[in-house]
Design a protein around this motif. Structure first.
Motif, PDB file in Angstrom:
ATOM      1  N   ARG A  92       0.836  -1.205   0.000  1.00 34.97           N
ATOM      2  CA  ARG A  92       0.000   0.000   0.000  1.00 34.97           C
ATOM      3  C   ARG A  92       0.868   1.251   0.000  1.00 34.97           C
ATOM      4  O   ARG A  92       0.581   2.219  -0.698  1.00 34.97           O
ATOM      5  CB  ARG A  92      -0.942  -0.009   1.204  1.00 34.97           C
ATOM      6  CG  ARG A  92      -2.074  -0.999   1.073  1.00 34.97           C
ATOM      7  CD  ARG A  92      -2.986  -0.952   2.306  1.00 34.97           C
ATOM      8  NE  ARG A  92      -4.096  -1.861   2.169  1.00 34.97           N
ATOM      9  CZ  ARG A  92      -4.187  -3.040   2.782  1.00 34.97           C
ATOM     10  NH1 ARG A  92      -3.221  -3.468   3.580  1.00 34.97           N
ATOM     11  NH2 ARG A  92      -5.253  -3.793   2.603  1.00 34.97           N
ATOM     12  N   LEU A  93       1.939   1.237   0.805  1.00 34.51           N
ATOM     13  CA  LEU A  93       2.801   2.414   0.883  1.00 34.51           C
ATOM     14  C   LEU A  93       3.484   2.702  -0.452  1.00 34.51           C
ATOM     15  O   LEU A  93       3.505   3.853  -0.890  1.00 34.51           O
ATOM     16  CB  LEU A  93       3.858   2.255   1.981  1.00 34.51           C
ATOM     17  CG  LEU A  93       4.801   3.454   2.116  1.00 34.51           C
ATOM     18  CD1 LEU A  93       4.045   4.705   2.544  1.00 34.51           C
ATOM     19  CD2 LEU A  93       5.921   3.144   3.090  1.00 34.51           C
ATOM     20  N   ILE A  94       4.025   1.683  -1.112  1.00 34.03           N
ATOM     21  CA  ILE A  94       4.702   1.981  -2.384  1.00 34.03           C
ATOM     22  C   ILE A  94       3.701   2.433  -3.444  1.00 34.03           C
ATOM     23  O   ILE A  94       4.027   3.268  -4.285  1.00 34.03           O
ATOM     24  CB  ILE A  94       5.596   0.827  -2.877  1.00 34.03           C
ATOM     25  CG1 ILE A  94       4.802  -0.421  -3.180  1.00 34.03           C
ATOM     26  CG2 ILE A  94       6.736   0.576  -1.917  1.00 34.03           C
ATOM     27  CD1 ILE A  94       5.591  -1.520  -3.864  1.00 34.03           C
ATOM     28  N   TYR A 126      12.513   6.319  -7.956  1.00 38.34           N
ATOM     29  CA  TYR A 126      11.302   6.220  -7.138  1.00 38.34           C
ATOM     30  C   TYR A 126      10.206   5.506  -7.939  1.00 38.34           C
ATOM     31  O   TYR A 126       9.461   4.713  -7.401  1.00 38.34           O
ATOM     32  CB  TYR A 126      10.801   7.593  -6.717  1.00 38.34           C
ATOM     33  CG  TYR A 126      11.511   8.217  -5.532  1.00 38.34           C
ATOM     34  CD1 TYR A 126      12.851   7.962  -5.249  1.00 38.34           C
ATOM     35  CD2 TYR A 126      10.839   9.086  -4.690  1.00 38.34           C
ATOM     36  CE1 TYR A 126      13.488   8.563  -4.170  1.00 38.34           C
ATOM     37  CE2 TYR A 126      11.462   9.683  -3.614  1.00 38.34           C
ATOM     38  CZ  TYR A 126      12.782   9.418  -3.362  1.00 38.34           C
ATOM     39  OH  TYR A 126      13.400  10.004  -2.296  1.00 38.34           O
ATOM     40  N   TYR A 127      10.125   5.838  -9.232  1.00 36.62           N
ATOM     41  CA  TYR A 127       9.144   5.165 -10.097  1.00 36.62           C
ATOM     42  C   TYR A 127       9.502   3.696 -10.251  1.00 36.62           C
ATOM     43  O   TYR A 127       8.647   2.825 -10.133  1.00 36.62           O
ATOM     44  CB  TYR A 127       9.097   5.818 -11.484  1.00 36.62           C
ATOM     45  CG  TYR A 127       8.604   7.232 -11.472  1.00 36.62           C
ATOM     46  CD1 TYR A 127       7.250   7.513 -11.350  1.00 36.62           C
ATOM     47  CD2 TYR A 127       9.486   8.300 -11.583  1.00 36.62           C
ATOM     48  CE1 TYR A 127       6.789   8.816 -11.344  1.00 36.62           C
ATOM     49  CE2 TYR A 127       9.030   9.602 -11.574  1.00 36.62           C
ATOM     50  CZ  TYR A 127       7.681   9.860 -11.450  1.00 36.62           C
ATOM     51  OH  TYR A 127       7.233  11.144 -11.438  1.00 36.62           O
ATOM     52  N   LEU A 173       8.701  -1.867  -9.923  1.00 34.18           N
ATOM     53  CA  LEU A 173       9.479  -3.108  -9.905  1.00 34.18           C
ATOM     54  C   LEU A 173       9.213  -3.952  -8.663  1.00 34.18           C
ATOM     55  O   LEU A 173       9.121  -5.172  -8.757  1.00 34.18           O
ATOM     56  CB  LEU A 173      10.963  -2.818 -10.068  1.00 34.18           C
ATOM     57  CG  LEU A 173      11.355  -2.232 -11.428  1.00 34.18           C
ATOM     58  CD1 LEU A 173      12.836  -1.890 -11.460  1.00 34.18           C
ATOM     59  CD2 LEU A 173      10.976  -3.170 -12.558  1.00 34.18           C
ATOM     60  N   VAL A 174       9.070  -3.308  -7.514  1.00 33.80           N
ATOM     61  CA  VAL A 174       8.758  -4.073  -6.307  1.00 33.80           C
ATOM     62  C   VAL A 174       7.378  -4.704  -6.447  1.00 33.80           C
ATOM     63  O   VAL A 174       7.188  -5.885  -6.155  1.00 33.80           O
ATOM     64  CB  VAL A 174       8.841  -3.188  -5.044  1.00 33.80           C
ATOM     65  CG1 VAL A 174       8.268  -3.912  -3.825  1.00 33.80           C
ATOM     66  CG2 VAL A 174      10.285  -2.775  -4.782  1.00 33.80           C
ATOM     67  N   LEU A 212       6.785  -8.762  -6.542  1.00 31.61           N
ATOM     68  CA  LEU A 212       5.908  -9.437  -5.583  1.00 31.61           C
ATOM     69  C   LEU A 212       4.744 -10.122  -6.286  1.00 31.61           C
ATOM     70  O   LEU A 212       4.338 -11.222  -5.898  1.00 31.61           O
ATOM     71  CB  LEU A 212       5.412  -8.446  -4.535  1.00 31.61           C
ATOM     72  CG  LEU A 212       6.498  -7.908  -3.612  1.00 31.61           C
ATOM     73  CD1 LEU A 212       5.961  -6.783  -2.749  1.00 31.61           C
ATOM     74  CD2 LEU A 212       7.095  -9.010  -2.767  1.00 31.61           C
ATOM     75  N   LEU A 213       4.232  -9.498  -7.321  1.00 31.03           N
ATOM     76  CA  LEU A 213       3.152 -10.108  -8.092  1.00 31.03           C
ATOM     77  C   LEU A 213       3.663 -11.392  -8.765  1.00 31.03           C
ATOM     78  O   LEU A 213       3.001 -12.431  -8.721  1.00 31.03           O
ATOM     79  CB  LEU A 213       2.627  -9.126  -9.146  1.00 31.03           C
ATOM     80  CG  LEU A 213       1.419  -9.573  -9.940  1.00 31.03           C
ATOM     81  CD1 LEU A 213       0.214  -9.807  -9.035  1.00 31.03           C
ATOM     82  CD2 LEU A 213       1.087  -8.525 -11.008  1.00 31.03           C
ATOM     83  N   TRP A 214       4.854 -11.342  -9.356  1.00 35.45           N
ATOM     84  CA  TRP A 214       5.437 -12.508 -10.010  1.00 35.45           C
ATOM     85  C   TRP A 214       5.669 -13.632  -9.005  1.00 35.45           C
ATOM     86  O   TRP A 214       5.377 -14.797  -9.281  1.00 35.45           O
ATOM     87  CB  TRP A 214       6.732 -12.122 -10.719  1.00 35.45           C
ATOM     88  CG  TRP A 214       7.447 -13.282 -11.328  1.00 35.45           C
ATOM     89  CD1 TRP A 214       8.685 -13.744 -10.994  1.00 35.45           C
ATOM     90  CD2 TRP A 214       6.983 -14.145 -12.366  1.00 35.45           C
ATOM     91  NE1 TRP A 214       9.010 -14.837 -11.758  1.00 35.45           N
ATOM     92  CE2 TRP A 214       7.977 -15.107 -12.616  1.00 35.45           C
ATOM     93  CE3 TRP A 214       5.818 -14.203 -13.118  1.00 35.45           C
ATOM     94  CZ2 TRP A 214       7.851 -16.106 -13.559  1.00 35.45           C
ATOM     95  CZ3 TRP A 214       5.680 -15.205 -14.068  1.00 35.45           C
ATOM     96  CH2 TRP A 214       6.688 -16.138 -14.283  1.00 35.45           C
ATOM     97  N   GLN A 215       6.206 -13.298  -7.836  1.00 43.45           N
ATOM     98  CA  GLN A 215       6.411 -14.314  -6.805  1.00 43.45           C
ATOM     99  C   GLN A 215       5.084 -14.960  -6.414  1.00 43.45           C
ATOM    100  O   GLN A 215       4.995 -16.171  -6.235  1.00 43.45           O
ATOM    101  CB  GLN A 215       7.081 -13.702  -5.569  1.00 43.45           C
ATOM    102  CG  GLN A 215       8.489 -13.230  -5.799  1.00 43.45           C
ATOM    103  CD  GLN A 215       9.448 -14.364  -6.121  1.00 43.45           C
ATOM    104  OE1 GLN A 215       9.296 -15.489  -5.674  1.00 43.45           O
ATOM    105  NE2 GLN A 215      10.451 -14.056  -6.935  1.00 43.45           N
TER     106      GLN A 215
END
Length: 170
Positions: A73-75, A90-91, A96-97, A101-104
Motif C-alpha cells: 500500500r505504501l509503495i 522512485y518510479y 518493480l517491487v 511481488l506479483l510474479w512471486q
C-alpha cells in the motif's frame, strides 16, 4: 453548556499527536534492524540514507506498518502522492517491487510467513495508489526531513489530506 470534541482516531491518531521525530523513534524501536543514518547497499546498488529516511517517514505519516500488505500500500501511495519531480528510481522502485511481488505470488511463493495471492497483491498496491490520489497537496519528493521533524503527525496529515492507517500513533 460544554461540548466535548472526540477526535476521529481513524484519521488523526491519538488525541495528543506525536511529532514526526517521536513517531520515527517509535518506528525504529519497533524495527531495530532497519538501517539508520547510513546508506544501504543492495548488491552493487546504493540506496542513499536520505531516501531510506523519507520512506520511513512516510510509514510514520501514513500509519502503514511494515507488513507486506502495508508495504505494498505504501509503495502504491508513494507512486501517486509524491510530486512528479522526483528521482527516476522512485518510479522504478514502486513498479518493480510491485511486479516482483506479483510474479512471486503467481509462482506460489510468499515473502515472509504470509502468502498473498496475485489478486491480493494487486489490490493492496492499487489501494495505496488510490489513497495517494486523494491527497489534497502533493508531497515534495525532495523534502528536507529536518524541516518537518518537530511537526505534529496530525498536522502533517491534515495539511496533505492523508488518512492515517494507525500503526505508529498509539
Amino acid at each position: 453548556m460544554s461540548v466535548t470534541v472526540i477526535p476521529d482516531t481513524h484519521t488523526t491518531g491519538n488525541p495528543e499527536s506525536l511529532t514526526l521525530r517521536q513517531g520515527l523513534e517509535k518506528y525504529y524501536r519497533a524495527n531495530p534492524n532497519f538501517v539508520q543514518n547510513q546508506d544501504l547497499w543492495v548488491g552493487r546498488i546504493r540506496i542513499p540514507w536520505r531516501d531510506l529516511q523519507r520512506h520511513d517517514i512516510m510509514h510514520v505519516v501514513t500509519g502503514y506498518n511494515t507488513d507486506l500488505d502495508q508495504e505494498l500500500r505504501l509503495i502504491g501511495f508513494l507512486l501517486s502522492a509524491l510530486t512528479w519531480r522526483r528521482p527516476w528510481y522512485y518510479y522504478a522502485q514502486s513498479f518493480l517491487v510491485f511486479l516482483e511481488l506479483l510474479w512471486q505470488s503467481v509462482r506460489g511463493k510468499s515473502w515472509g510467513s504470509t502468502y498473498y495471492n496475485p489478486r491480493q497483491v494487486w489490490q493492496f498496491y492499487w489501494q495505496g495508489v488510490a489513497q495517494g490520489g486523494t491527497v489534497s497537496k502533493k508531497i515534495d519528493a525532495y523534502i528536507d526531513a529536518n524541516t518537518v521533524m518537530e511537526r505534529e503527525l496530525n498536522s502533517l496529515r491534515q495539511e496533505y489530506g492523508i488518512h492515517n492507517a494507525g500503526a505508529w500513533d498509539s
